[in-house]
Design an enzyme around this catalytic site. Structure first.
Site, PDB file in Angstrom:
ATOM      1  N   HIS A  60      -8.980 -12.014  -0.459  1.00  0.00           N
ATOM      2  CA  HIS A  60      -8.909 -10.533  -0.515  1.00  0.00           C
ATOM      3  C   HIS A  60      -7.526 -10.220  -0.991  1.00  0.00           C
ATOM      4  O   HIS A  60      -6.766 -11.040  -0.697  1.00  0.00           O
ATOM      5  CB  HIS A  60      -9.526  -9.603   0.089  1.00  0.00           C
ATOM      6  N   GLU A  95      -5.801  -7.936   0.402  1.00  0.00           N
ATOM      7  CA  GLU A  95      -4.673  -7.488   1.623  1.00  0.00           C
ATOM      8  C   GLU A  95      -4.749  -8.687   2.228  1.00  0.00           C
ATOM      9  O   GLU A  95      -3.953  -9.052   2.998  1.00  0.00           O
ATOM     10  CB  GLU A  95      -5.859  -7.513   2.340  1.00  0.00           C
ATOM     11  N   CYS A 129     -12.154  -3.630   4.270  1.00  0.00           N
ATOM     12  CA  CYS A 129     -13.349  -4.819   4.728  1.00  0.00           C
ATOM     13  C   CYS A 129     -12.907  -4.138   6.382  1.00  0.00           C
ATOM     14  O   CYS A 129     -12.220  -4.771   5.953  1.00  0.00           O
ATOM     15  CB  CYS A 129     -13.904  -5.499   3.617  1.00  0.00           C
ATOM     16  N   CYS A 181     -11.138  -7.889   6.149  1.00  0.00           N
ATOM     17  CA  CYS A 181      -9.414  -7.110   6.016  1.00  0.00           C
ATOM     18  C   CYS A 181      -8.854  -6.538   6.909  1.00  0.00           C
ATOM     19  O   CYS A 181      -7.514  -6.634   7.604  1.00  0.00           O
ATOM     20  CB  CYS A 181      -8.768  -7.012   4.958  1.00  0.00           C
TER      21      CYS A 181
END
Length: 175
Positions: free
Chosen positions: A56, A58, A86, A89
């Site tokens: 992801h 992040e 999410c 993260c």
């Protein structure tokens, strides 16, 4: 203290990263990390490219920032991301001791920061993350909605962008 003009400036860089993700057929989420007014990391989702569910924006940005500053503790850093983090993260952000996160679109279905899992609000954790939601929200939302609308319109049957909702039970195949 939040500075809306500064937040919008950095969120525009995160939006550029999100656009790069969309151009690579990745879910368009982008992130940048700023420390002492300097950009120390920029990333976008690379899950499909790397075949890695943890890739992801992040997570990649946190890794880049830690390498850039020479420490996993990002206590004086601000992370800007186009969509609410999410659960994975949000947990990594807490563990990295990020000072503040600003995001564009809140994600009531999967948001790990304050929506569904509320990780940033957990008083039992060893670090509290300040957060600001809604920075350039319309632009962030538009990019995400346009991306998924285009993928669904491509048709061709069921694919990764046009799956049934998670609560739909499929018949199991036996035999």
């Amino acid at each position: 203290m939040d500075d809306p003009a500064r937040d919008e400036y950095w969120m525009r860089l995160a939006l550029r990263q999100a656009q790069e993700a969309a151009e690579e057929d990745e879910v368009p989420v982008g992130a940048v990390i700023v420390r002492a007014g300097q950009l120390v990391a920029k990333a976008h989702n690379q899950v499909e490219r790397l075949k890695d569910a943890t890739a992801h924006a992040e997570m990649i940005a946190l890794t880049q920032a830690a390498a850039a500053v020479g420490d996993w503790r990002l206590t004086d850093a601000v992370l800007y991301v186009t969509k609410e983090p999410c659960a994975m993260c949000a947990g990594a952000i807490v563990l990295s001791r990020v000072a503040r996160v600003a995001w564009g679109v809140t994600d009531p279905q999967r948001g790990g920061a304050v929506s569904l899992f509320r990780i940033f609000d957990q008083s039992d954790l060893n670090h509290r993350v300040a957060h600001t939601a809604g920075v350039l929200e319309a632009e962030c939302r538009d990019l995400l909605q346009r991306f998924f609308r285009e993928r669904r319109q491509e048709g061709g049957g069921e694919d990764r962008w046009n799956r049934p909702a998670p609560d739909v039970q499929r018949p199991s195949s036996t035999g």
